[in-house]
Design an enzyme around this catalytic site. Structure first.
Site, short mmCIF file in Angstrom:
data_model
loop_
_atom_site.label_atom_id
_atom_site.label_comp_id
_atom_site.label_asym_id
_atom_site.label_seq_id
_atom_site.Cartn_x
_atom_site.Cartn_y
_atom_site.Cartn_z
N SER A 71 3.76 -2.62 -2.78
CA SER A 71 3.96 -1.35 -2.06
C SER A 71 2.73 -0.47 -1.95
O SER A 71 2.77 0.56 -1.28
CB SER A 71 5.09 -0.55 -2.73
OG SER A 71 6.35 -1.09 -2.39
N LYS A 128 1.78 0.50 1.49
CA LYS A 128 2.36 1.67 2.16
C LYS A 128 1.33 2.77 2.38
O LYS A 128 1.52 3.66 3.21
CB LYS A 128 3.54 2.21 1.34
CG LYS A 128 4.78 1.30 1.36
CD LYS A 128 5.92 1.92 0.54
CE LYS A 128 7.24 1.15 0.71
NZ LYS A 128 7.24 -0.13 -0.02
N SER A 157 9.40 4.61 -2.91
CA SER A 157 8.91 3.37 -2.32
C SER A 157 9.99 2.71 -1.47
O SER A 157 10.12 1.48 -1.45
CB SER A 157 8.44 2.40 -3.42
OG SER A 157 7.44 1.54 -2.94
#
Length: 395
Positions: free
Chosen positions: A100, A103, A158
């Site tokens: 993640s 991101k 997340s």
């Protein structure tokens, strides 16, 4: 001598802006010289970019420099966020799954075109094809959310469900991945291959400690990115007139699960998948100096080792200030800026984000922002009109 060891400024309401007021400064050209590993060679202020492609730990200590901490991560990097100078790194360009932390690139790409005050009713199509076992913040089809709420779901929880909705608003999953790839290359992040914008394990998807530090540093120059990534707790709407609390999963920011909070931490993004292991991009500020650290896949110490290893590297970086010469630059691989159409200044006042977040990072000065905007043609105009009328962009 080099020591070697083997071992994401709100956008305008018209959604026309893709270059924010807080854009990155032009890249500083890396000054080259003789190979710093060569005996007797003169020390260059910033060595050739190739140095960070070499295996092992890279650091150029002066007299009195603290020893680089012993950490187990497959790859890591410590850099000065203002100058972009890399103070030390280990296998900086090793290509690894980012989880993640990707991101950060998603936010850098999409934040400028999706103002937080937009409201969108989520459809089942928006939530299609979310990977099995993905982290979710609780977005539900048939309910209306503000884009700002979705961004908090991305940064704090997340939430891959929030990423999917924002990507749908941005033109679709594949279009968003392609734009992320373009953004990465523009920033000089050449190790990154984007396959799934949420960071979900996907064959061929990789990044590096170097690239993630580039993304984290660029993100801190965007006021929205900095505010979201430094928010410790917030309220997320349940779609039925109420809300529930969400907490940032970055334990260095929150102090959750027995992990001591890091003094001066600004935030950024952590990640985990079974394939990537634990990954983290973190930034902290002390004494007027801001550092960015990336840690990828610690091999020992359990699930929270990524935070403790980042702590050690941050501590070292602050102590080493003035005692080491840079081993590279986060600007070194950026391409030369291309001349484009002149930007037209646009003043926009966006709706407030609600003030529910308790920030552990930089403060939020208010709901207005003046941004630089560019007229990008009928395609973006169409997207802007759809967003302002509540219609989703087709993917």
């Amino acid at each position: 001598m080099t020591i070697g060891f083997t071992s994401r400024a709100a956008a305008s309401a018209c959604a026309l802006c893709v270059t924010g007021l807080l854009a990155l400064t032009p890249p500083a050209a890396a000054r080259t010289g003789a190979d710093p590993d060569s005996p007797g060679a003169p020390r260059a202020t910033v060595p050739q970019p190739s140095l960070l492609y070499r295996p092992g730990t890279r650091v150029r200590p002066r007299d009195g420099a603290p020893r680089v901490p012993d950490v187990s991560a497959l790859s890591w990097l410590v850099a000065d966020a203002r100058t972009g100078e890399v103070l030390a790194a280990h296998d900086a360009h090793r290509k690894l799954p980012p989880a993640s932390t990707l991101k950060t690139l998603f936010a850098l790409t999409v934040l400028p075109v999706l103002p937080g005050g937009i409201r969108h009713e989520v459809t089942g199509k928006d939530l299609a094809n979310i990977g099995e076992g993905s982290s979710r913040v609780g977005v539900a089809a048939g309910r209306t959310y503000r884009v700002a709420d979705l961004w908090r779901g991305v940064f704090l929880n997340s939430g891959n469900d929030a990423v999917h909705v924002l990507a749908a608003l941005n033109g679709g999953w594949r279009e968003t991945a392609a734009r992320m790839q373009t953004k990465a290359r523009a920033l000089g992040a050449k190790d990154t291959q984007v396959r799934s914008p949420d960071g979900y394990d996907t064959p061929g998807q990789v990044s590096s400690a170097y690239d993630l530090a580039v993304f984290g540093r660029a993100g801190l120059r965007n006021a929205d990115f900095a505010r979201y990534c430094g928010t410790a707790q917030a309220r997320f709407p349940d779609g039925e007139g109420s809300s529930f609390e969400i907490q940032n999963t970055n334990r260095l920011l929150t102090g959750a699960d027995g992990v001591e909070r890091y003094r001066g931490l600004i935030g950024i993004k952590n990640g985990y998948t079974s394939h990537a292991g634990n990954t983290l991009v973190a930034a902290a500020r002390r004494g007027g100096r801001t550092l960015v650290v990336t840690v990828m896949k610690p091999r020992s110490g359990g699930g929270f080792a990524v935070y403790e290893e980042a702590r050690k590297l941050l501590d070292w970086g602050f102590e080493a200030a003035g005692h080491v010469d840079p081993v590279g630059s986060l600007d070194a691989l950026r391409g030369r800026p291309r001349h484009g159409p002149a930007a037209l200044p646009v003043a926009a006042v966006l709706p407030p984000d609600g003030g529910n977040a308790r920030s552990g990072g930089p403060g939020w000065a208010g709901p207005g922002a003046i941004v630089a905007a560019a007229v990008l043609g009928a395609g973006v105009m169409t997207l802007a009109l759809r967003l302002l009328t509540g219609r989703t962009a087709r993917s």
